[in-house]
Design a protein around this motif. Structure first.
Motif, mmCIF file in Angstrom:
data_model
loop_
_atom_site.group_PDB
_atom_site.id
_atom_site.type_symbol
_atom_site.label_atom_id
_atom_site.label_comp_id
_atom_site.label_asym_id
_atom_site.label_seq_id
_atom_site.Cartn_x
_atom_site.Cartn_y
_atom_site.Cartn_z
ATOM 1 N N THR A 32 0.854 -1.196 0.000
ATOM 2 C CA THR A 32 0.000 0.000 0.000
ATOM 3 C C THR A 32 0.890 1.245 0.000
ATOM 4 O O THR A 32 2.106 1.167 0.211
ATOM 5 C CB THR A 32 -0.898 0.059 1.248
ATOM 6 O OG1 THR A 32 -0.042 0.266 2.378
ATOM 7 C CG2 THR A 32 -1.695 -1.216 1.437
ATOM 8 N N GLN A 33 0.279 2.389 -0.157
ATOM 9 C CA GLN A 33 1.038 3.654 -0.134
ATOM 10 C C GLN A 33 1.522 3.991 1.284
ATOM 11 O O GLN A 33 2.331 4.904 1.453
ATOM 12 C CB GLN A 33 0.179 4.802 -0.695
ATOM 13 C CG GLN A 33 -0.250 4.609 -2.142
ATOM 14 C CD GLN A 33 0.897 4.765 -3.146
ATOM 15 O OE1 GLN A 33 2.057 4.928 -2.784
ATOM 16 N NE2 GLN A 33 0.563 4.708 -4.437
ATOM 17 N N LEU A 34 1.067 3.225 2.270
ATOM 18 C CA LEU A 34 1.620 3.393 3.629
ATOM 19 C C LEU A 34 3.124 3.153 3.596
ATOM 20 O O LEU A 34 3.885 3.799 4.316
ATOM 21 C CB LEU A 34 0.980 2.371 4.586
ATOM 22 C CG LEU A 34 -0.412 2.682 5.096
ATOM 23 C CD1 LEU A 34 -1.043 1.441 5.703
ATOM 24 C CD2 LEU A 34 -0.371 3.814 6.126
ATOM 25 N N SER A 35 3.549 2.225 2.724
ATOM 26 C CA SER A 35 4.973 1.895 2.640
ATOM 27 C C SER A 35 5.753 3.036 1.971
ATOM 28 O O SER A 35 6.977 3.027 1.964
ATOM 29 C CB SER A 35 5.166 0.604 1.859
ATOM 30 O OG SER A 35 4.824 0.815 0.508
ATOM 31 N N ARG A 36 5.032 3.988 1.349
ATOM 32 C CA ARG A 36 5.690 5.141 0.732
ATOM 33 C C ARG A 36 5.293 6.424 1.470
ATOM 34 O O ARG A 36 5.186 7.487 0.903
ATOM 35 C CB ARG A 36 5.345 5.212 -0.759
ATOM 36 C CG ARG A 36 5.920 4.008 -1.533
ATOM 37 C CD ARG A 36 5.567 3.986 -3.008
ATOM 38 N NE ARG A 36 6.034 5.173 -3.687
ATOM 39 C CZ ARG A 36 5.238 6.171 -4.119
ATOM 40 N NH1 ARG A 36 3.930 6.123 -3.908
ATOM 41 N NH2 ARG A 36 5.741 7.197 -4.731
ATOM 42 N N ASP A 37 5.031 6.229 2.777
ATOM 43 C CA ASP A 37 4.829 7.342 3.708
ATOM 44 C C ASP A 37 3.518 8.098 3.556
ATOM 45 O O ASP A 37 3.412 9.240 4.001
ATOM 46 C CB ASP A 37 6.009 8.329 3.655
ATOM 47 C CG ASP A 37 7.274 7.695 4.191
ATOM 48 O OD1 ASP A 37 7.135 6.775 5.029
ATOM 49 O OD2 ASP A 37 8.372 8.080 3.765
ATOM 50 N N ALA B 166 -3.440 8.686 8.963
ATOM 51 C CA ALA B 166 -4.766 9.314 9.072
ATOM 52 C C ALA B 166 -5.432 9.466 7.707
ATOM 53 O O ALA B 166 -6.662 9.355 7.594
ATOM 54 C CB ALA B 166 -4.636 10.679 9.753
ATOM 55 N N ASP B 167 -4.626 9.705 6.660
ATOM 56 C CA ASP B 167 -5.200 9.803 5.305
ATOM 57 C C ASP B 167 -5.697 8.425 4.855
ATOM 58 O O ASP B 167 -6.798 8.284 4.320
ATOM 59 C CB ASP B 167 -4.158 10.321 4.305
ATOM 60 C CG ASP B 167 -3.752 11.774 4.589
ATOM 61 O OD1 ASP B 167 -4.223 12.331 5.605
ATOM 62 O OD2 ASP B 167 -2.959 12.331 3.801
ATOM 63 N N THR B 168 -4.862 7.416 5.100
ATOM 64 C CA THR B 168 -5.242 6.042 4.745
ATOM 65 C C THR B 168 -6.534 5.656 5.474
ATOM 66 O O THR B 168 -7.452 5.076 4.883
ATOM 67 C CB THR B 168 -4.104 5.063 5.144
ATOM 68 O OG1 THR B 168 -2.884 5.557 4.595
ATOM 69 C CG2 THR B 168 -4.367 3.668 4.662
ATOM 70 N N ALA C 242 -7.202 3.595 14.255
ATOM 71 C CA ALA C 242 -8.523 3.529 14.904
ATOM 72 C C ALA C 242 -9.050 4.936 15.193
ATOM 73 O O ALA C 242 -10.240 5.215 15.009
ATOM 74 C CB ALA C 242 -8.420 2.717 16.195
ATOM 75 N N ASN C 243 -8.154 5.835 15.622
ATOM 76 C CA ASN C 243 -8.591 7.195 15.961
ATOM 77 C C ASN C 243 -9.039 7.968 14.738
ATOM 78 O O ASN C 243 -9.942 8.799 14.815
ATOM 79 C CB ASN C 243 -7.465 7.954 16.676
ATOM 80 C CG ASN C 243 -7.246 7.399 18.070
ATOM 81 O OD1 ASN C 243 -8.142 6.781 18.654
ATOM 82 N ND2 ASN C 243 -6.045 7.577 18.607
ATOM 83 N N ALA C 244 -8.406 7.699 13.589
ATOM 84 C CA ALA C 244 -8.739 8.474 12.393
ATOM 85 C C ALA C 244 -9.815 7.817 11.524
ATOM 86 O O ALA C 244 -10.411 8.479 10.677
ATOM 87 C CB ALA C 244 -7.482 8.699 11.560
ATOM 88 N N ALA C 245 -10.065 6.528 11.731
ATOM 89 C CA ALA C 245 -11.042 5.818 10.891
ATOM 90 C C ALA C 245 -12.440 5.945 11.494
ATOM 91 O O ALA C 245 -12.593 5.977 12.722
ATOM 92 C CB ALA C 245 -10.655 4.348 10.788
#
Ligand code: CP
Ligand code: NVA
Length: 302
Positions: free
Chosen positions: A78-83, A87-89, A114-117
């Motif tokens: 996922t783009q999580l691996s590219r920073d 919270a956006d994810t 959990a806080n951002a979803a």
């Protein structure tokens, strides 16, 4: 129930008991071939940074049996691996999915998600906790012993994520929990402090495995080097030698004690082959129960 299960403190005793009751009912109905499909049209994401056989497949199967769709997401793809920020994810995934299971190194990663979803986030293991595992473990205790109250539950080995979730469950349910860990590998002090401050029951930590197992009704163990600690294995194994759950140690427990291990097991390390495959071992039922408790969790949260 609260939106998420990031730690067992997210559940009350009534939540635990409700999940156990429903899991037993769903298990019985599944055995009778009666379908339960309340989650038709819903999707569950599973973001995993670490390996998994049981947690992944039991959650995926649970979701399918309930009529929904699981989507496995390898974190590195996922783009999580590219920073991309967590919270956006979280906000994007909340637009697609109805729930998310996460297996990560860092507990903070799960909490941030959990806080951002706006959808439920369920901890499928972090370095700090393994909450859903202990839910299926206590379900297994209930099935085998008829109750979890008044029993002596021993945990022998590393003061790790599994131990931490047992401590939290003990505090919430009022269990009589006895842990034996080498001093250097004792459970996290903050986890213990909160359990002792906010919880009930009795929780003792000793470095003497025989004392912890004496007259126990349930004996638990887990690996000596968890995922991410492979490089420490050699050094750990020297310290953990006397913490093996074997026939000699089991001789100290009650005659009808059950032996539990969340698996994967390392025969000849934390547990002997003889005990793992012996009549007191309930590890296969424990593994099966992950699917039934996950169905109850998904039904309740999604
Ligand atoms: N017990 C457990 O969590 O197993 P997996 O690592 O195979 O998911
Ligand atoms: N403590 C182990 C549990 C595996 C299910 C680990 O974190 O690797």
């Amino acid at each position: 129930m609260k939106k998420d299960i990031v730690t067992l403190w997210d559940l009350t005793k009534a939540d635990f008991d409700g999940l156990f009751e429903r899991a037993l009912e769903l298990k019985k109905r599944h055995r009778q071939g009666i379908p339960d499909t309340p989650l038709v049209g819903k999707s569950l994401g599973l973001i995993f940074e670490k390996a998994s056989t049981r947690t992944r497949i039991s959650f995926e199967t649970a979701m399918i049996q309930l009529g929904g769709n699981p989507i496995f997401i390898s974190a590195k793809d996922t783009q999580l691996s590219r920073d991309e920020p967590v919270a956006d994810t979280a906000r994007v995934l909340s637009r697609y999915l109805n729930g998310l299971v996460m297996r990560t190194y860092s507990q903070e990663f799960i909490e941030e998600m959990a806080n951002a979803a706006s959808i439920p986030v369920i901890n499928g293991l972090s370095n700090l906790y393994h909450p859903c595992q202990i839910l299926s473990d206590i379900l297994t205790v209930l099935e085998k012993k008829g109750t979890y109250s008044g029993l002596k539950i021993a945990y022998v080995g590393d003061g790790n994520n599994v131990a931490h979730s047992w401590i939290e469950a003990g505090a919430i349910l009022g269990l009589h929990l006895a842990l034996a860990c080498p001093q250097r590998y004792s459970p996290d002090q903050a986890v213990l402090d909160r359990a002792l401050k906010d919880g009930c029951g009795t929780i003792t930590v000793t470095s003497d495995p025989e004392a912890a197992v004496a007259d126990a009704d349930v004996v638990n163990t887990d690996v000596w080097a968890s995922m991410g600690q492979e490089g420490e294995a050699g050094e750990r194994f020297k310290v953990f030698e006397k913490y093996q759950v074997n026939s000699m140690l089991m001789g100290k427990a009650k005659k009808d004690a059950i032996v539990m291990h969340c698996l994967p097991a390392h025969r000849g390390e934390e547990i002997s082959e003889e005990v793992l495959e012996g009549p007191q071992s309930v590890v296969w039922d424990q593994a099966e129960n992950k699917m039934h408790i996950h169905k109850a969790i998904l039904e309740a949260l999604l």
